[in-house]
Design a protein around this motif. Structure first.
Motif, PDB file in Angstrom:
ATOM      1  N   GLY A  39     -43.579  34.504 -76.711  1.00  0.00           N
ATOM      2  CA  GLY A  39     -43.652  32.801 -75.337  1.00  0.00           C
ATOM      3  C   GLY A  39     -42.709  31.767 -75.360  1.00  0.00           C
ATOM      4  N   LYS A  40     -41.709  32.834 -75.035  1.00  0.00           N
ATOM      5  CA  LYS A  40     -39.778  32.625 -74.290  1.00  0.00           C
ATOM      6  C   LYS A  40     -39.651  33.037 -73.681  1.00  0.00           C
ATOM      7  CE  LYS A  40     -38.151  31.350 -78.939  1.00  0.00           C
ATOM      8  NZ  LYS A  40     -36.702  32.835 -79.806  1.00  0.00           N
ATOM      9  N   ALA A  41     -39.016  32.425 -72.238  1.00  0.00           N
ATOM     10  CA  ALA A  41     -38.749  32.613 -70.763  1.00  0.00           C
ATOM     11  C   ALA A  41     -38.066  33.748 -71.048  1.00  0.00           C
ATOM     12  CB  ALA A  41     -38.243  31.688 -70.552  1.00  0.00           C
ATOM     13  N   ALA A  42     -38.041  34.348 -70.197  1.00  0.00           N
ATOM     14  CA  ALA A  42     -37.298  36.328 -70.517  1.00  0.00           C
ATOM     15  C   ALA A  42     -35.838  35.228 -69.763  1.00  0.00           C
ATOM     16  CB  ALA A  42     -37.910  36.802 -69.160  1.00  0.00           C
ATOM     17  N   GLU A  43     -35.376  35.955 -70.160  1.00  0.00           N
ATOM     18  CA  GLU A  43     -33.614  35.728 -70.239  1.00  0.00           C
ATOM     19  C   GLU A  43     -32.970  36.591 -68.717  1.00  0.00           C
ATOM     20  OE1 GLU A  43     -30.883  37.526 -72.949  1.00  0.00           O
ATOM     21  OE2 GLU A  43     -32.790  36.785 -74.488  1.00  0.00           O
ATOM     22  N   THR A  44     -32.765  35.266 -68.256  1.00  0.00           N
ATOM     23  CA  THR A  44     -32.103  35.186 -66.475  1.00  0.00           C
ATOM     24  C   THR A  44     -30.737  34.630 -66.338  1.00  0.00           C
ATOM     25  OG1 THR A  44     -33.689  33.645 -65.370  1.00  0.00           O
ATOM     26  CG2 THR A  44     -34.734  35.902 -65.311  1.00  0.00           C
ATOM     27  N   ASP A  45     -30.071  34.641 -65.034  1.00  0.00           N
ATOM     28  CA  ASP A  45     -29.486  34.060 -64.781  1.00  0.00           C
ATOM     29  C   ASP A  45     -29.721  32.487 -63.857  1.00  0.00           C
ATOM     30  OD1 ASP A  45     -26.689  35.107 -66.384  1.00  0.00           O
ATOM     31  OD2 ASP A  45     -28.028  36.862 -64.881  1.00  0.00           O
ATOM     32  N   GLY A  46     -31.170  32.639 -62.704  1.00  0.00           N
ATOM     33  CA  GLY A  46     -31.513  31.511 -62.397  1.00  0.00           C
ATOM     34  C   GLY A  46     -32.919  31.756 -62.389  1.00  0.00           C
ATOM     35  N   THR A  47     -33.710  31.163 -61.757  1.00  0.00           N
ATOM     36  CA  THR A  47     -35.301  31.130 -61.636  1.00  0.00           C
ATOM     37  C   THR A  47     -35.220  30.732 -60.559  1.00  0.00           C
ATOM     38  OG1 THR A  47     -35.362  29.942 -63.812  1.00  0.00           O
ATOM     39  CG2 THR A  47     -37.559  30.307 -62.413  1.00  0.00           C
ATOM     40  N   ALA A  48     -36.064  31.250 -59.799  1.00  0.00           N
ATOM     41  CA  ALA A  48     -37.013  30.859 -57.817  1.00  0.00           C
ATOM     42  C   ALA A  48     -37.620  30.324 -58.473  1.00  0.00           C
ATOM     43  CB  ALA A  48     -37.223  32.478 -57.530  1.00  0.00           C
ATOM     44  N   GLU A  49     -38.450  29.973 -57.553  1.00  0.00           N
ATOM     45  CA  GLU A  49     -38.929  28.647 -56.843  1.00  0.00           C
ATOM     46  C   GLU A  49     -40.274  29.016 -56.468  1.00  0.00           C
ATOM     47  OE1 GLU A  49     -39.243  26.038 -58.604  1.00  0.00           O
ATOM     48  OE2 GLU A  49     -37.857  25.957 -59.596  1.00  0.00           O
ATOM     49  N   SER A  50     -39.559  30.079 -55.249  1.00  0.00           N
ATOM     50  CA  SER A  50     -40.504  31.180 -54.593  1.00  0.00           C
ATOM     51  C   SER A  50     -39.992  32.399 -53.752  1.00  0.00           C
ATOM     52  CB  SER A  50     -40.530  30.688 -53.164  1.00  0.00           C
ATOM     53  OG  SER A  50     -39.835  31.103 -52.239  1.00  0.00           O
ATOM     54  N   LEU A  51     -41.349  33.325 -53.628  1.00  0.00           N
ATOM     55  CA  LEU A  51     -41.003  34.434 -53.971  1.00  0.00           C
ATOM     56  C   LEU A  51     -39.485  34.951 -53.048  1.00  0.00           C
ATOM     57  CD1 LEU A  51     -41.663  36.990 -54.087  1.00  0.00           C
ATOM     58  CD2 LEU A  51     -43.555  37.174 -52.235  1.00  0.00           C
ATOM     59  N   LYS A  52     -39.849  33.911 -51.518  1.00  0.00           N
ATOM     60  CA  LYS A  52     -38.928  33.441 -50.586  1.00  0.00           C
ATOM     61  C   LYS A  52     -37.450  33.822 -51.351  1.00  0.00           C
ATOM     62  CE  LYS A  52     -37.454  31.537 -45.604  1.00  0.00           C
ATOM     63  NZ  LYS A  52     -36.985  30.899 -45.978  1.00  0.00           N
ATOM     64  N   GLN A  53     -37.380  32.582 -52.010  1.00  0.00           N
ATOM     65  CA  GLN A  53     -35.908  32.783 -52.657  1.00  0.00           C
ATOM     66  C   GLN A  53     -35.501  34.061 -53.614  1.00  0.00           C
ATOM     67  OE1 GLN A  53     -35.818  29.003 -55.166  1.00  0.00           O
ATOM     68  NE2 GLN A  53     -32.971  29.461 -55.760  1.00  0.00           N
ATOM     69  N   ALA A  54     -35.970  34.771 -54.093  1.00  0.00           N
ATOM     70  CA  ALA A  54     -36.365  35.397 -54.969  1.00  0.00           C
ATOM     71  C   ALA A  54     -35.344  36.407 -54.036  1.00  0.00           C
ATOM     72  CB  ALA A  54     -37.777  35.431 -55.717  1.00  0.00           C
ATOM     73  N   VAL A  55     -36.130  36.728 -53.192  1.00  0.00           N
ATOM     74  CA  VAL A  55     -35.879  38.355 -52.327  1.00  0.00           C
ATOM     75  C   VAL A  55     -34.510  37.506 -51.026  1.00  0.00           C
ATOM     76  CG1 VAL A  55     -36.101  39.118 -49.991  1.00  0.00           C
ATOM     77  CG2 VAL A  55     -37.850  38.829 -52.380  1.00  0.00           C
ATOM     78  N   GLU A  56     -34.199  36.035 -50.806  1.00  0.00           N
ATOM     79  CA  GLU A  56     -33.035  36.302 -50.166  1.00  0.00           C
ATOM     80  C   GLU A  56     -31.804  36.070 -50.919  1.00  0.00           C
ATOM     81  OE1 GLU A  56     -34.316  32.688 -47.771  1.00  0.00           O
ATOM     82  OE2 GLU A  56     -35.249  34.197 -46.658  1.00  0.00           O
ATOM     83  N   SER A  57     -32.260  35.773 -52.421  1.00  0.00           N
ATOM     84  CA  SER A  57     -30.726  35.366 -53.355  1.00  0.00           C
ATOM     85  C   SER A  57     -30.337  36.554 -54.518  1.00  0.00           C
ATOM     86  CB  SER A  57     -31.018  35.055 -54.624  1.00  0.00           C
ATOM     87  OG  SER A  57     -31.925  33.385 -54.434  1.00  0.00           O
ATOM     88  N   ALA A  58     -31.012  38.134 -53.746  1.00  0.00           N
ATOM     89  CA  ALA A  58     -30.477  39.539 -54.526  1.00  0.00           C
ATOM     90  C   ALA A  58     -30.764  40.531 -53.523  1.00  0.00           C
ATOM     91  CB  ALA A  58     -31.228  39.896 -55.948  1.00  0.00           C
ATOM     92  N   GLU A  59     -29.637  41.964 -53.255  1.00  0.00           N
ATOM     93  CA  GLU A  59     -30.072  42.925 -52.494  1.00  0.00           C
ATOM     94  C   GLU A  59     -31.213  43.711 -53.290  1.00  0.00           C
ATOM     95  OE1 GLU A  59     -26.276  44.303 -51.158  1.00  0.00           O
ATOM     96  OE2 GLU A  59     -26.205  42.904 -50.435  1.00  0.00           O
ATOM     97  N   ILE A  60     -31.172  43.736 -54.694  1.00  0.00           N
ATOM     98  CA  ILE A  60     -32.012  44.915 -55.639  1.00  0.00           C
ATOM     99  C   ILE A  60     -33.281  43.851 -56.050  1.00  0.00           C
ATOM    100  CG2 ILE A  60     -32.020  46.238 -57.529  1.00  0.00           C
ATOM    101  CD1 ILE A  60     -28.823  46.449 -57.175  1.00  0.00           C
ATOM    102  N   ILE A  61     -34.067  44.042 -55.798  1.00  0.00           N
ATOM    103  CA  ILE A  61     -35.220  43.689 -55.774  1.00  0.00           C
ATOM    104  C   ILE A  61     -36.183  44.397 -56.335  1.00  0.00           C
ATOM    105  CG2 ILE A  61     -38.063  42.967 -54.911  1.00  0.00           C
ATOM    106  CD1 ILE A  61     -35.192  41.415 -53.864  1.00  0.00           C
ATOM    107  N   VAL A  62     -36.488  44.151 -58.367  1.00  0.00           N
ATOM    108  CA  VAL A  62     -37.136  45.003 -58.876  1.00  0.00           C
ATOM    109  C   VAL A  62     -39.048  43.752 -59.644  1.00  0.00           C
ATOM    110  CG1 VAL A  62     -37.587  45.450 -61.286  1.00  0.00           C
ATOM    111  CG2 VAL A  62     -34.920  45.462 -60.217  1.00  0.00           C
ATOM    112  N   GLY A  63     -39.884  45.123 -59.368  1.00  0.00           N
ATOM    113  CA  GLY A  63     -41.324  44.260 -59.800  1.00  0.00           C
ATOM    114  C   GLY A  63     -42.209  45.013 -60.432  1.00  0.00           C
ATOM    115  N   GLY A  64     -43.204  44.901 -60.619  1.00  0.00           N
ATOM    116  CA  GLY A  64     -44.036  44.978 -62.079  1.00  0.00           C
ATOM    117  C   GLY A  64     -44.567  46.164 -61.427  1.00  0.00           C
TER     118      GLY A  64
END
Length: 277
Positions: A39-64
Motif C-alpha cells: 500500500g505504500k509507494a516504493a522508495e525512490t529519490d524522485g518520481t517521473a511524470e512521463s516515460l520520456k522524463q524517466a528515460v532522459e533522467s538516467a542512463e540505466i533503465i530497469v523494467g519489469g
C-alpha cells in the motif's frame, strides 16, 4: 551528467523492491509507474511524470517482467527515447527491440535469457501456482490426481514440488524427450495426443504451455470440480469462454513471483543488474 543513476519503470512488486536495493548501494533512483508495496509507494529519490522524463533522467533503465505492459510501458515509445549511452534491463523483451538496440549500440539485457534467473523464476512460479491451487480448491494436494501440462523449466520444477507433496503427478506433453525426462524423474507420463482420453481423471491441472491445449472438447471431459491453474504466459493455454460456459474453474496466474516472492526475486534481479554494470 544525468540527474539520476537508474530509472525504474513499470513492473510488479519485484521491480518495486529493486528501487530501495539500488539506493542501499548508493545509486540515485527515479521511478515511473512502479507498483506499490504493501500500500505504500516504493522508495525512490524522485518520481517521473512521463516515460520520456524517466528515460532522459538516467542512463540505466530497469523494467519489469515482461518489460512491456499495456498502459504503463510501451516498447515503441521507450525505444524513441533511448540513446546510445543507455543500458536497458527488462524481461521477455521482444526480439525486434533487442535487435534494434544492438543496431543502435544500446546495451540491452533480458533477465530471462540468464539461465540462473530463469530457473529462480521457475521456482517462485511453481510455489505460487501451488499456493493458488490451495486457495481455490478445498481439497488436499496430498494423494490428489494431478496433471502438469508441459515440462519446460516451470513444468519440471512444479512437477517435482507436487511429487514432494505426495500428489500423484502425470506430466503431459508433445515432446518425447520431455516425457522421457519426466519419466526418469519418477512421474507418470501422457502424450499430448492422448490427453482427451484421460482428461477426466484429474482433480488439479496445471498448464505451463503458452498455446491452446485445453480446448472445448477436452474441457467437456474434465471433472466438474476440477481446478485448472494456468501459468502460461500471454493468453494462456485454455479456452476461457468454453470453460466458463461449461462451469470449469480456471485461474490464469500471471506474474506469480511478483505476487508472492517479490522481495527475494528483486534481490536476485538487483544482483544481476549490478553484476552487468
Amino acid at each position: 551528467m544525468a540527474e539520476y543513476d537508474i530509472a525504474v519503470i513499470g513492473g510488479d512488486r519485484r521491480i518495486a523492491y529493486m528501487a530501495p536495493f539500488f539506493r542501499e548501494k548508493g545509486y540515485r533512483v527515479i521511478g515511473y509507474k512502479i507498483s506499490r508495496i504493501n500500500g505504500k509507494a516504493a522508495e525512490t529519490d524522485g518520481t517521473a511524470e512521463s516515460l520520456k522524463q524517466a528515460v532522459e533522467s538516467a542512463e540505466i533503465i530497469v523494467g519489469g517482467i515482461p518489460m512491456e505492459k499495456k498502459g504503463i510501458v510501451n516498447i515503441k515509445e521507450l525505444s524513441r527515447h533511448l540513446r546510445k549511452h543507455h543500458k536497458v534491463f527488462g524481461g521477455i523483451l521482444p526480439e525486434a527491440f533487442r535487435q534494434e538496440c544492438d543496431e543502435r549500440g544500446i546495451c540491452c539485457y533480458d533477465y530471462m535469457k540468464d539461465e540462473c534467473i530463469a530457473i529462480f523464476n521457475a521456482v517462485a512460479t511453481a510455489e505460487g501456482a501451488i499456493l493458488e491451487a490451495l486457495l481455490h480448491k478445498e481439497t488436499n494436494i496430498h494423494k490428489s490426481n494431478t496433471l502438469v501440462l508441459g515440462y519446460g523449466r516451470c513444468g519440471t520444477v512444479l512437477a517435482q514440488k507436487l511429487k514432494n507433496l505426495s500428489a500423484f503427478v502425470t506430466v503431459c506433453g508433445g515432446s518425447p524427450t520431455e516425457l522421457a525426462r519426466a519419466e526418469a524423474a519418477g512421474a507418470e507420463t501422457l502424450p499430448l495426443c492422448r490427453l482427451s482420453e484421460r482428461a477426466g481423471e484429474y482433480e488439479y491441472i496445471y498448464n505451463t504451455v503458452p498455446a491452446l491445449v485445453l480446448e472445448e472438447g477436452i474441457l467437456e471431459k474434465l471433472q466438474k470440480d476440477a481446478l485448472i491453474i494456468d501459468i502460461a504466459s500471454g493468453k494462456g493455454g485454455v479456452d476461457y469462454q468454453a470453460a466458463e460456459r461449461i462451469g470449469i474453474n480456471v485461474v490464469h496466474c500471471l506474474g506469480l513471483p511478483g505476487k508472492y516472492a517479490g522481495k527475494i526475486s528483486a534481490k536476485k534481479l538487483t544482483e544481476y543488474v549490478l553484476n552487468k554494470l
